[in-house]
Every structure is written in C-alpha cells, then in structure tokens.
Enzyme design. Sequence first.
Site, PDB file in Angstrom:
ATOM      1  CE  LYS A  61     -32.511   0.963   7.392  1.00 39.43           C
ATOM      2  NZ  LYS A  61     -31.461   1.932   7.140  1.00 39.43           N
ATOM      3  CE  LYS A 102     -37.025  -1.947  14.941  1.00 43.51           C
ATOM      4  NZ  LYS A 102     -36.792  -0.779  15.805  1.00 43.51           N
TER       5      LYS A 102
HETATM    6  S1  IVH Z   1     -33.689  -1.256  14.439  1.00 42.31           S
HETATM    7  C1  IVH Z   1     -31.027  -4.924  15.635  1.00 42.31           C
HETATM    8  N1  IVH Z   1     -35.129   0.783  13.695  1.00 42.31           N
HETATM    9  O1  IVH Z   1     -30.802   1.281  10.179  1.00 42.31           O
HETATM   10  C2  IVH Z   1     -31.464  -3.867  14.709  1.00 42.31           C
HETATM   11  N2  IVH Z   1     -32.883   0.673  12.921  1.00 42.31           N
HETATM   12  O2  IVH Z   1     -29.768  -0.618   8.268  1.00 42.31           O
HETATM   13  C3  IVH Z   1     -31.605  -2.540  15.350  1.00 42.31           C
HETATM   14  N3  IVH Z   1     -32.217   2.571  11.550  1.00 42.31           N
HETATM   15  O3  IVH Z   1     -28.060   0.283  12.084  1.00 42.31           O
HETATM   16  C4  IVH Z   1     -31.975  -1.503  14.407  1.00 42.31           C
HETATM   17  N4  IVH Z   1     -34.111   3.660  11.661  1.00 42.31           N
HETATM   18  O4  IVH Z   1     -28.905   2.690  12.371  1.00 42.31           O
HETATM   19  C5  IVH Z   1     -33.943   0.183  13.619  1.00 42.31           C
HETATM   20  N5  IVH Z   1     -36.502   2.567  13.167  1.00 42.31           N
HETATM   21  C6  IVH Z   1     -35.338   1.965  13.088  1.00 42.31           C
HETATM   22  C7  IVH Z   1     -34.257   2.521  12.355  1.00 42.31           C
HETATM   23  C8  IVH Z   1     -33.057   1.835  12.292  1.00 42.31           C
HETATM   24  C9  IVH Z   1     -32.878   3.673  11.191  1.00 42.31           C
HETATM   25  C10 IVH Z   1     -30.828   2.274  11.161  1.00 42.31           C
HETATM   26  C11 IVH Z   1     -29.948   1.773  12.264  1.00 42.31           C
HETATM   27  C12 IVH Z   1     -29.397   0.467  11.764  1.00 42.31           C
HETATM   28  C13 IVH Z   1     -29.583   0.595  10.306  1.00 42.31           C
HETATM   29  C14 IVH Z   1     -29.662  -0.751   9.625  1.00 42.31           C
END
Ligand code: IVH
Length: 716
Positions: free
Chosen positions: A129, A301
Amino acid sequence: MSKTQKPVDELSAEEAADELAALAAEIARHDRLYHGDDAPEISDADYDALRLRNAAIEVKFPELVREDSPSRVVGAAPSGTFGQVVHAKPMLSLDNVFSDEDVTDFVASVRRFLAFPADRELAFTAEPKIDGLSMSLRYEGGRLVTAATRGDGTTGENVTANIRTIDEIPQTLPADAPDIVEVRGEVYMRRDDFIALNERMAETGRTFANPRNFAAGSLRQKDPEMTRSRPLKFFAYAWGETSAPLAETQFEAVRRLGSWGFRVNDHMAICRSVEEMLARYRAIEAERASLPYDIDGVVYKVDRLDLQERLGFRSRSPRWATAHKFPAEKATTVLNAIEIQVGRTGALTPVARLEPVTVGGVVVTNATLHNEDYIKGIGQNGQPIREGRDIRVGDTVLVQRAGDVIPQILDIVPEKRPADAEPYVFPDKCPACGSHAVREEGEAVRRCTGGLICPAQAVERLRHFVSRNAFDIEGLGEKQIEFFFNNEDPSLRIRSPAEIFTLKARQADSLTKLENIDGFGATSVKKLFAAIDGRREVPVSRFLFALGIRHIGETNAKRIARHYLSFEALRRGASEAEIPQGKGDPGNSAWQELVGINGIGAIVAEAAVEFFAEAHNREALDALLKEVTPVDEEPVGDVSSPVAGKTVVFTGALERMSRDEAKAMAERLGAKVAGSVSKKTDLVVAGPGAGSKLKQATDLGIEVIDEDQWFERVSG
Ligand code: IVH
C-alpha cells in the site's frame, strides 16, 4: 512574533485571544508563501515554533481555539485555483484491518457473501500500500485528457497540467488500450529524492515532514514548471471507467497496465490462502525499510474480476479488497487536562489535551479518550484494559496516530506518574447546562439529559445542520453559530434550523444591522445570505442527515431517503411505524417497511420513529419546512432493469448466491428488498424450504419464482 514572549501560563485570556489571531494570520501567510508561491520567508524551525506556540496556547485556552486555527487547517486548503472533476466512477477508499484475525475474517466474509465453498480455491492479490496520493488518469482515444485527485471520492481537483510534467506517466497509450480508460494509482516521491531535495530546500527555508506531504505540495503548485522540478513518480494499480474490460483477473489487468508503459509494483503476488496472504504481508513488512518509497500496509484484492463485480461496494469501500495496515506510529507526552465535550446527542466525550508532540510527522495536541470506562481502564466488554491502569491528568501517556483518524491514548507510563496525580472523576453533570448526565445500563456513554435546554447540544445540532455534508452553508462556522445562538436581539438570534432561514427577513426589519457588527462587514453578510438562500432546496438525504437523528449518519440517511424518495413519504412512513413491543411482536407494516431497508436495523429504525414522534421535533420540522423544500431523491440502481422499482422478498435457501449477495444484487438493479411479504411485495424469490412467506405470497396472489428464474429475469 516577539522574541520575548510571555510564558503561556502567564497569558490573560485577552492576550491569548490576540496572540492566537495573530498566529493564525502569520502561519496562514507562511503557508501561502510556501505552498502557493514556493517562496518561504522563514526556516522550518521557526515555522514549527509558531505552530507549537499556537498549539500550546490552545491547550491552555481550549475555548479560544479559532475556526481558522492552524491546528485545524491541515496543510493548505484546497486552493481553488484548480477546476473540479467529477469522477466517472467514484474513487473509493479501502477498509483497514490490523491483525491476522481480521484478515481471516475478511476472507471469510468474502466467501460468505459469494457462498463460496471452503474447499474451492479463492485467490487474492497482495501488494504494498503506497503512501502517496491517489490519482485518476483519464485517457480517451489513447490520449491523456484529464488527471484528477481523489477529493471527496466523487469530485476531485483537476491537476492535468501538473501531471503532464511527470515523466513516468504516459501521455498516450498503445492501440490495444480501450478507447476510454481511467488508470488509477498513486503519485509518490521516492525517499532518497525526498531527502536530497529537502536538504537543498533547507538552505532556502522550509522543508516537508515526509515524502507524501512533499508529493502533495508539489502537485498543488500553480505553476506546472515548479511541479516538473519535483521528482514525482506513479504506480498504477487500479482503474475506473473503461470502455472494454481490461482482463479477467486483477493480476492480468495490472500486468496490462504495465504493458502500456505504466510503472506497476513488482511486489504484487497471488495468494491462494490466508496463510499465503499473511506470509506475503510479513515478507513485505520485512522489506519495508529497504524499499525506496514509503508504504503503510499491504492491500489484498480478490483476483477474479467477475467475483469483484459480484462483491461490489459498500458505501465507501469495495467488499473485494482491504488494506492490512502496519502498526501505527506512537509517541509519549504529558496529559495536561481532560476536557469534556458535549455532542449534539448529549454524549459527554472526554478529550485529552496534550503537551504538543510530533507523532509520525504531525503535531498532536488533542486525542480521544473514548469514554468514562476507557479512562478507568475498563474495556467495552467490561474486562480490564491496560491491565486495569487508569489514566490521570499529569500522566505521561502513549499516543498513537494511525492515518487520518483522531489520535488516541493507548496507555500510560506508570513509572512517570506524579505522586499527587488523582484518579479522574467523570462528571455526572453536563458541563454546559448543569443537567444530570446519566449513563444507561449497557451503554458506555454518559449523556446530558438537558435535551432542548442544553446550549451545547443545541449549538452542536446547529453546527451539524450547516456542516459540509448536511446543508453546507458557508459562512456559518462555529464562531458565528455561537454568536447567533447567544444573541438576545430577536433580529440576530438563531436557536433552531428554521431561524437560519428567517434571519435575512428579520434583519431587513431591524435597526441592529449584522454588517455593523465586529467580524461581519457588508460583503460577508451578503455572502452569508446568499449561501443561506442557496440552500432553500436540498436533496431529501441531506435534509434527513442534517436533522441529526441518532444513528442516522450520511449512509443511513441515504439508504432511508432512497427508499422513500420524497420527504413526505419518509415522514409518513416513520410516523406511522410502531416500534414492536416485546419479542413476538413483528411491528406494523410501516415498521416492517422501515427495517426492511437494506442496512437499516431496529436500532436505527427506532431512533427515526422516536424522532418523528416527539412533539417539539415535529414543530421544529414544520417551521423548517416552511423555509426549505426537500428535493425528491432519484431512484438509484439500474432503472432499465426488469426489477427496477419492484419490492422483492427472498425466502428459503438460495443455492447460487448468499442472502447478502442476493440483496446487494437486487438493489444494484434498482429493486427494494423487503424482509417480509405484504401487499406491497411485487415478487417473491423462493428457494427450497420456503415456508410461511411463500404461503403468504400465494395467498396474496404475488408472483413467486425460483432462483434460476431470478437469474434468467435479471440477465435477460
Ligand atoms: S486499491 C477501490 N491499491 O490507499 C479501491 N489502493 O486507503 C482502490 N493505495 O485511496 C484502491 N496503495 O490511494 C489500492 N496498492 C494499492 C494502493 C492503494 C495505496 C491508496 C489509495 C486509496 C487508499 C485507501
């Protein structure tokens, strides 16, 4: 600020107020110089000293904290120099989990929703993340057309010009990319770039606390050339609208983004069990320090995109993903005072006033203490927490700040407790109105019983009423609300929502003009009246949320509003509903309808029914409805679907999907799902073992179909 400043303890309230005003202006000026003009005048240390002084005075004089206090304004406010972009698909956030157990629960909940047997393999991707800023890049006909920040998820800021300066972001896509595609991911800055640049900037003035803030500041530059000079990077990991599917799995889709020239994270892996997910988490955590960029957790995911589609979304986050966060940042400091705040529902909330301390790059002066038991060392289930240690004023405390949530106090340092520290006595009287504050059995919260006479509750209700997600009236901040609330002049008084809307008329007939009052002025009064008039029509969901009914937050307000569509129908429904008395009582049909709304349970329904039953609420509402018109909600879901607008009941066993999925699916298609059969039911989907509901349906002549027929109908 003068060099010979008085110690905070020696300041009079008047001096403190003056200094806070001066500090707010001075800090705002430095923020502007820094963020807007990129021309700081003072060093980082001097700037921090200003903020610390501000924080220290606020701790001593909490009642003087200004609406525009630098402690409330995080970073620079949306500059207003960028246009807005409405996202074609909302940019959602992720749910957070913190423990191995939570991960197990997450996987179990996905399986349950999908009715996925335990022995069937379910794959997840796991990836870092990234601690940056999410960005949506829209390509049309292979060209980058807009780049937008997440904003509130629905609307973001248009930062296209700045994004175009980032080398890593392709301006064009190859021919195999869909005609329309929104590529989503994270803009970030590498740690080594951050350190090097920060060092260079230290010579000229101010620095940034961390790469994320630096990246954010860089994107907010008015001049794209300034952004160009900042080494921003981008990881692609998701997408929004696409005119053609990208792939069948998450993994393949991201790989495809990579093939178009986006940087994708090479730590992404496929995991086929909870054990593999946890092993991946630990492996990434172990590598965290050696990665060149900051990460704050691991995102899991569901890999298959068809399953993602079936799982869908909750109000703010997808059901198919979650973020497993690394442990939060902590620091110790001294607890200077415990202050009790009274909320709009009368809840007394203890707030810790702390000796200012930096936790993970942010100065923290306040933290939540949750409730009375928490201070005493008792947990939610009545069991001891912190081995039963209580929290006392004067204690050295361990503060934790995780992401954007309010910091909390985790524990105390027993060896550092001053000898004269006394156990904290939670007040049994409301600090605002003196009424008894009582704690009902089984409740953790103590509440003021003052109701309508409690000024704190009334002020909080008004503040809630005008807040951003409710009526969103600009120019009515905390200070102004208090001013109007406490005013004795009938032409200047606001004690109820309706009185906000009658203010202008009352002012017109009065000699005491608002514009002659300190802090108001002709332009701001004009603006205020325009802002108020601009809200004489609001959607039912906002209207309902603004009423501040217990348990009816934004999400529940939307659920209820979208069910009844008009405020009249909603009010009628809630007024006619009778709360069941005792176990065997199912309640009348209006009650059944209310609790049949997806996500609305008995507690929420009861709160709504009680609200509309209360005479003074009805009066206040009638007065408000003379001034304001709630605008009907649009039916949501797919209105073209064959079940749109229909009320559906599922009964008996379902074999191809879980009950939750059935409900979510029907709602996505614009149907209402009810828990019981009544004359209002249009369709009953009955599986094996259906009993009384099936019989009722047949008796009432309602159409009954089985699960396979349901799928045929909705897919046809
Ligand atoms: S998936 C529908 N993957 O984390 C969800 N988010 O706390 C789509 N983020 O708003 C997000 N790394 O800005 C996803 N590998 C990753 C991520 C990630 C950072 C952030 C993103 C999101 C936030 C949520």
